[in-house]
Design an enzyme around this catalytic site. Sequence first.
Site, PDB file in Angstrom:
ATOM      1  N   SER A 144      34.459  13.593 129.851  1.00  0.00           N
ATOM      2  CA  SER A 144      34.331  13.634 128.432  1.00  0.00           C
ATOM      3  C   SER A 144      35.986  13.207 128.150  1.00  0.00           C
ATOM      4  O   SER A 144      36.133  11.939 127.705  1.00  0.00           O
ATOM      5  CB  SER A 144      34.366  15.104 127.400  1.00  0.00           C
ATOM      6  OG  SER A 144      34.070  15.091 126.451  1.00  0.00           O
ATOM      7  N   GLU A 238      23.125  13.861 124.021  1.00  0.00           N
ATOM      8  CA  GLU A 238      24.553  13.625 124.061  1.00  0.00           C
ATOM      9  C   GLU A 238      25.193  12.642 122.465  1.00  0.00           C
ATOM     10  O   GLU A 238      24.808  11.553 122.834  1.00  0.00           O
ATOM     11  CB  GLU A 238      25.401  13.861 125.317  1.00  0.00           C
ATOM     12  CG  GLU A 238      25.400  12.361 125.678  1.00  0.00           C
ATOM     13  CD  GLU A 238      26.616  12.485 127.146  1.00  0.00           C
ATOM     14  OE1 GLU A 238      28.190  12.630 126.780  1.00  0.00           O
ATOM     15  OE2 GLU A 238      26.516  12.457 127.860  1.00  0.00           O
ATOM     16  N   HIS A 268      25.806  16.928 128.219  1.00  0.00           N
ATOM     17  CA  HIS A 268      26.947  15.552 128.140  1.00  0.00           C
ATOM     18  C   HIS A 268      27.518  16.336 129.798  1.00  0.00           C
ATOM     19  O   HIS A 268      27.258  17.675 129.590  1.00  0.00           O
ATOM     20  CB  HIS A 268      27.943  16.467 126.627  1.00  0.00           C
ATOM     21  CG  HIS A 268      29.125  16.192 126.965  1.00  0.00           C
ATOM     22  ND1 HIS A 268      29.998  15.211 126.366  1.00  0.00           N
ATOM     23  CD2 HIS A 268      30.580  17.068 127.129  1.00  0.00           C
ATOM     24  CE1 HIS A 268      31.032  14.682 126.733  1.00  0.00           C
ATOM     25  NE2 HIS A 268      31.504  16.242 126.752  1.00  0.00           N
TER      26      HIS A 268
END
Length: 303
Positions: A144, A238, A268
């Site tokens: 991320s 996502e 995600h």
Amino acid sequence: MSTEQRVSLEAVLRRSSIPAGSSVSEQRRLLRERASARPAPADVTVTPARLGGVPAAEITVDGIEPRHTVLYFHGGVYVLGDAFQSADLAAQIGRRAQARVISVDYRLAPEHPYPAAVDDALVAYQALLHDGTDPADIAFAGDSAGGGLAVATLVNARDHGLPLPAAAYVMSPYADLTLAGATMDTKRDLDPLLSPEALRARVPDYTAGHDPALALISPVFADLSGLPPLIIQAGTHEVLLDDAIRLARQAATADVAVTLDITPGVPHVFQAYAPILDEGAAALDRAGQLLSAHLASAARVTA
């Protein structure tokens, strides 16, 4: 791959999602609670460490004689998480790459906005080099925001004239803080974890008045020429899917060797759920094989 696993995971994630409107302190508290409920496996040792004064966590797996080092950057939209909370996922990479992992506990916004995280990441890498670790034996990894930070650190290291690591592996990279990706809209109903609104609320915490399109904030806009091979993974459920796709395109345009690996029907950073999601384990296996190959190739070149 199990449809039942994916459906079950998505239901759990939707039930336990952190409220977008809650404060940073509340989001941090909830994240700590969830991390403490998922301790690292018994064969994983996590030890506090420092790299050039930057706090870190050194992660080793019993029975593995590490041949390489993975410098890891955790996720959390630059305001949440820490090096220890990400130890389980980081260990999964170390296990597959036959490497020790050092997870960087970079400073978080809003207390420490940009460029604090970027500065800490570069200092940590410089310290690793100064300690005598051959760059050919180093790979970056991150999830991320940590994926975006990993790529930004490659760009920053290149611009500072540092030798670059053998490769980088990024999972669901948060690489565009302008939130301009098309999947911000097209995937918003499918994403059980993130929403454009939740991301937008945290962007000013990190950017603190800086242009979110700056290369070291949003590496999807950076010149990526000269970077080592990139392994980029994302899922189709996502909102950050387009960040991964555009980052891969930017790398390819700059003549960087890039592997873009998209898994359908998963959320995600789905690799974090490898113990209960076959697709997560399989993606980590693929990335581990590629990382090992890049590390072996770099070692031969510099031997």
